[in-house]
Design a protein around this motif. Structure first.
Motif, PDB file in Angstrom:
ATOM      1  N   ARG A 217      43.346  14.225   0.840  1.00 44.80           N
ATOM      2  CA  ARG A 217      43.624  14.798   2.170  1.00 44.80           C
ATOM      3  C   ARG A 217      43.983  13.698   3.164  1.00 44.80           C
ATOM      4  N   LEU A 218      43.212  12.616   3.154  1.00 45.16           N
ATOM      5  CA  LEU A 218      43.468  11.513   4.087  1.00 45.16           C
ATOM      6  C   LEU A 218      44.771  10.797   3.780  1.00 45.16           C
ATOM      7  N   ILE A 219      45.048  10.573   2.504  1.00 41.59           N
ATOM      8  CA  ILE A 219      46.294   9.919   2.105  1.00 41.59           C
ATOM      9  C   ILE A 219      47.492  10.715   2.616  1.00 41.59           C
ATOM     10  N   ASP A 220      47.437  12.027   2.453  1.00 42.36           N
ATOM     11  CA  ASP A 220      48.540  12.877   2.932  1.00 42.36           C
ATOM     12  C   ASP A 220      48.663  12.814   4.457  1.00 42.36           C
ATOM     13  N   ASP A 221      47.510  12.833   5.147  1.00 41.22           N
ATOM     14  CA  ASP A 221      47.535  12.743   6.618  1.00 41.22           C
ATOM     15  C   ASP A 221      48.147  11.420   7.068  1.00 41.22           C
ATOM     16  N   ILE A 222      47.753  10.343   6.406  1.00 37.85           N
ATOM     17  CA  ILE A 222      48.246   9.014   6.777  1.00 37.85           C
ATOM     18  C   ILE A 222      49.753   8.914   6.537  1.00 37.85           C
ATOM     19  N   HIS A 223      50.212   9.423   5.405  1.00 40.61           N
ATOM     20  CA  HIS A 223      51.665   9.419   5.142  1.00 40.61           C
ATOM     21  C   HIS A 223      52.418  10.269   6.164  1.00 40.61           C
ATOM     22  N   SER A 224      51.801  11.373   6.594  1.00 43.63           N
ATOM     23  CA  SER A 224      52.470  12.239   7.575  1.00 43.63           C
ATOM     24  C   SER A 224      52.655  11.539   8.908  1.00 43.63           C
ATOM     25  N   ARG A 225      51.830  10.505   9.154  1.00 43.45           N
ATOM     26  CA  ARG A 225      51.971   9.705  10.378  1.00 43.45           C
ATOM     27  C   ARG A 225      52.881   8.511  10.171  1.00 43.45           C
ATOM     28  N   GLY A 226      53.507   8.438   9.009  1.00 46.01           N
ATOM     29  CA  GLY A 226      54.446   7.351   8.735  1.00 46.01           C
ATOM     30  C   GLY A 226      53.769   6.038   8.411  1.00 46.01           C
ATOM     31  N   LYS A 227      52.493   6.096   8.005  1.00 48.02           N
ATOM     32  CA  LYS A 227      51.756   4.884   7.673  1.00 48.02           C
ATOM     33  C   LYS A 227      51.435   4.839   6.183  1.00 48.02           C
ATOM     34  N   THR A 228      50.963   3.683   5.739  1.00 49.57           N
ATOM     35  CA  THR A 228      50.593   3.494   4.338  1.00 49.57           C
ATOM     36  C   THR A 228      49.077   3.337   4.226  1.00 49.57           C
ATOM     37  N   PRO A 229      48.428   4.113   3.353  1.00 47.23           N
ATOM     38  CA  PRO A 229      46.979   3.978   3.194  1.00 47.23           C
ATOM     39  C   PRO A 229      46.605   2.784   2.323  1.00 47.23           C
ATOM     40  N   ILE A 230      45.571   2.063   2.762  1.00 48.34           N
ATOM     41  CA  ILE A 230      44.946   1.023   1.939  1.00 48.34           C
ATOM     42  C   ILE A 230      43.549   1.511   1.604  1.00 48.34           C
ATOM     43  N   LEU A 231      43.291   1.732   0.340  1.00 47.66           N
ATOM     44  CA  LEU A 231      41.971   2.121  -0.117  1.00 47.66           C
ATOM     45  C   LEU A 231      41.233   0.862  -0.550  1.00 47.66           C
ATOM     46  N   VAL A 232      40.095   0.594   0.070  1.00 47.77           N
ATOM     47  CA  VAL A 232      39.406  -0.666  -0.178  1.00 47.77           C
ATOM     48  C   VAL A 232      37.932  -0.412  -0.470  1.00 47.77           C
ATOM     49  N   GLY A 233      37.442  -1.017  -1.551  1.00 49.18           N
ATOM     50  CA  GLY A 233      36.035  -0.864  -1.872  1.00 49.18           C
ATOM     51  C   GLY A 233      35.702  -1.320  -3.277  1.00 49.18           C
ATOM     52  N   GLY A 234      34.452  -1.073  -3.649  1.00 49.45           N
ATOM     53  CA  GLY A 234      33.977  -1.545  -4.946  1.00 49.45           C
ATOM     54  C   GLY A 234      33.396  -0.464  -5.828  1.00 49.45           C
ATOM     55  N   THR A 235      33.522   0.810  -5.440  1.00 49.28           N
ATOM     56  CA  THR A 235      33.020   1.893  -6.286  1.00 49.28           C
ATOM     57  C   THR A 235      34.110   2.281  -7.271  1.00 49.28           C
ATOM     58  N   MET A 236      34.040   1.661  -8.444  1.00 51.74           N
ATOM     59  CA  MET A 236      35.120   1.803  -9.422  1.00 51.74           C
ATOM     60  C   MET A 236      35.229   3.216  -9.986  1.00 51.74           C
ATOM     61  N   LEU A 237      34.112   3.954 -10.019  1.00 54.12           N
ATOM     62  CA  LEU A 237      34.169   5.335 -10.470  1.00 54.12           C
ATOM     63  C   LEU A 237      35.093   6.146  -9.568  1.00 54.12           C
ATOM     64  N   TYR A 238      35.050   5.875  -8.260  1.00 52.97           N
ATOM     65  CA  TYR A 238      35.925   6.590  -7.327  1.00 52.97           C
ATOM     66  C   TYR A 238      37.392   6.227  -7.572  1.00 52.97           C
ATOM     67  N   PHE A 239      37.657   4.930  -7.757  1.00 52.12           N
ATOM     68  CA  PHE A 239      39.031   4.525  -8.052  1.00 52.12           C
ATOM     69  C   PHE A 239      39.513   5.164  -9.361  1.00 52.12           C
ATOM     70  N   LYS A 240      38.665   5.159 -10.371  1.00 51.56           N
ATOM     71  CA  LYS A 240      39.029   5.741 -11.664  1.00 51.56           C
ATOM     72  C   LYS A 240      39.347   7.226 -11.506  1.00 51.56           C
ATOM     73  N   ALA A 241      38.504   7.934 -10.743  1.00 53.64           N
ATOM     74  CA  ALA A 241      38.719   9.359 -10.518  1.00 53.64           C
ATOM     75  C   ALA A 241      40.045   9.616  -9.802  1.00 53.64           C
ATOM     76  N   LEU A 242      40.386   8.745  -8.847  1.00 56.30           N
ATOM     77  CA  LEU A 242      41.635   8.918  -8.109  1.00 56.30           C
ATOM     78  C   LEU A 242      42.843   8.591  -8.988  1.00 56.30           C
ATOM     79  N   LEU A 243      42.747   7.505  -9.748  1.00 54.50           N
ATOM     80  CA  LEU A 243      43.867   7.078 -10.589  1.00 54.50           C
ATOM     81  C   LEU A 243      44.103   8.006 -11.778  1.00 54.50           C
ATOM     82  N   GLU A 244      43.029   8.535 -12.330  1.00 51.47           N
ATOM     83  CA  GLU A 244      43.140   9.290 -13.574  1.00 51.47           C
ATOM     84  C   GLU A 244      42.885  10.780 -13.407  1.00 51.47           C
ATOM     85  N   GLY A 245      42.382  11.169 -12.240  1.00 55.58           N
ATOM     86  CA  GLY A 245      42.102  12.575 -12.010  1.00 55.58           C
ATOM     87  C   GLY A 245      40.756  12.990 -12.563  1.00 55.58           C
TER      88      GLY A 245
END
Length: 314
Positions: free
Chosen positions: A85-113
């Motif tokens: 939801r946030l990524i889409d909102d950020i793109h709608s404002r003409g910006k690029t999202p930077i996702l930053v952190g160390g919870t790899m399970l969250y990154f894995k879930a986002l990358l792989e679904g």
């Protein structure tokens, strides 16, 4: 929607310098920051999570910080929903999202679904499972899982407490084994994005020094006072996901024990340091595993990353 909307993932173990790098990128470009940290979602947990200060958050706003109370549960599935939801909102404002952190399970879930037929966490059911473990031992809980989901029993060890809790939780909610549900539906991948993955992977000796310095500073600026205030404000117990965050579990145990001697405090600080190093070790392992499936660029130092990412997706 275009399938090449950029999403920048900036990963790294605790104390690697990724947040500082993300903030500097934020200053230079047309970006917004999304936190990928399972500890920063909790309100009132600031010092022990190394959360950016209020002043820093005003200067470098982060989404997904201070989302819930320490009494609530925040799952990987909720993170993916919020992040998309946030990524889409950020793109709608003409910006690029930077996702930053160390919870790899969250990154894995986002990358792989994630399989979209798995239920959200249920704290009442989790508490029942944890109560059984407390009364009868984890072997009894593991045996129950093996009975209802033999395949999960083969995949998990009796020491995999969180995975056992989740598998039993899913079975109690749905009446179906989690392994069956994971196979029934394809993963819901966000194909409309192009992910650019970067990771800070400092030398481990250097990282251990940074971790020790960070913890020393945390004790100095009042981490124990913060946990005491949490105890007064919330009905905390050690089984809450918030209290499984490194540092908090050890501090909570120390404060509840009632022995505030120098010896016990030193033992607690040593346990917190060891737990944080173990966290970093797991984060390295997760990153190496993710690298096997996804294109990554890694850096030993923030200086290296700086020079390389100077004109990133301008």
């Amino acid at each position: 929607m275009s399938n090449n909307l950029p999403v920048i993932n900036l990963m790294g173990p605790t104390a690697s310098g990724k947040t500082a790098l993300a903030c500097e990128l934020y200053e230079r470009g047309n970006y917004e920051l999304i936190s990928v940290d399972s500890a920063l979602v909790y309100r009132d947990m600031d010092i022990g999570t190394a959360k950016p200060t209020k002043e820093e958050q005003l200067q470098y706003p982060h989404h997904l910080i201070d989302v819930i109370t320490p009494m609530e549960v925040y799952s990987a599935a909720q993170f993916v929903d919020d992040a998309i939801r946030l990524i889409d909102d950020i793109h709608s404002r003409g910006k690029t999202p930077i996702l930053v952190g160390g919870t790899m399970l969250y990154f894995k879930a986002l990358l792989e679904g994630l399989s979209d037929n798995l239920p959200n966490a249920d704290q009442a059911i989790r508490s029942e499972i944890e109560a059984k473990a407390s009364e009868e031992g984890w072997q009894a809980v593991y045996d129950e899982l093996v009975h209802v989901d033999p395949l999960a029993g083969e995949k998990f060890k009796v020491t995999d407490k969180q995975r056992i809790i989740r598998a039993l939780e899913v079975y109690k909610i749905t009446g179906k084994p989690i392994t069956q549900l994971q196979l029934e539906q394809p993963k819901n991948l966000p194909y409309r994005y192009t992910f650019y993955n970067y990771a800070l992977l400092p030398d481990r000796v250097e990282l251990h020094k940074r971790i020790a310095l960070r913890l020393e500073k945390m004790w100095e600026i009042g981490f124990l006072n913060e946990v005491e205030l949490l105890i007064k404000k919330y009905d905390l117990d050690e089984n809450l996901p918030s209290m499984r965050c490194v540092g908090y579990r050890q501090a909570l145990e120390f404060l509840n024990n009632g022995d505030s001697s120098h010896k016990k405090r030193t033992e607690m600080e040593d346990k917190a340091l060891f737990a944080t190093r173990q966290l970093a070790k797991r984060q390295y392992t997760w990153l190496r595993s993710l690298q096997e499936l996804h294109h990554f660029k890694t850096y030993l130092t923030t200086k290296q990353a700086h020079e390389d990412l100077r004109n990133l997706h301008r």
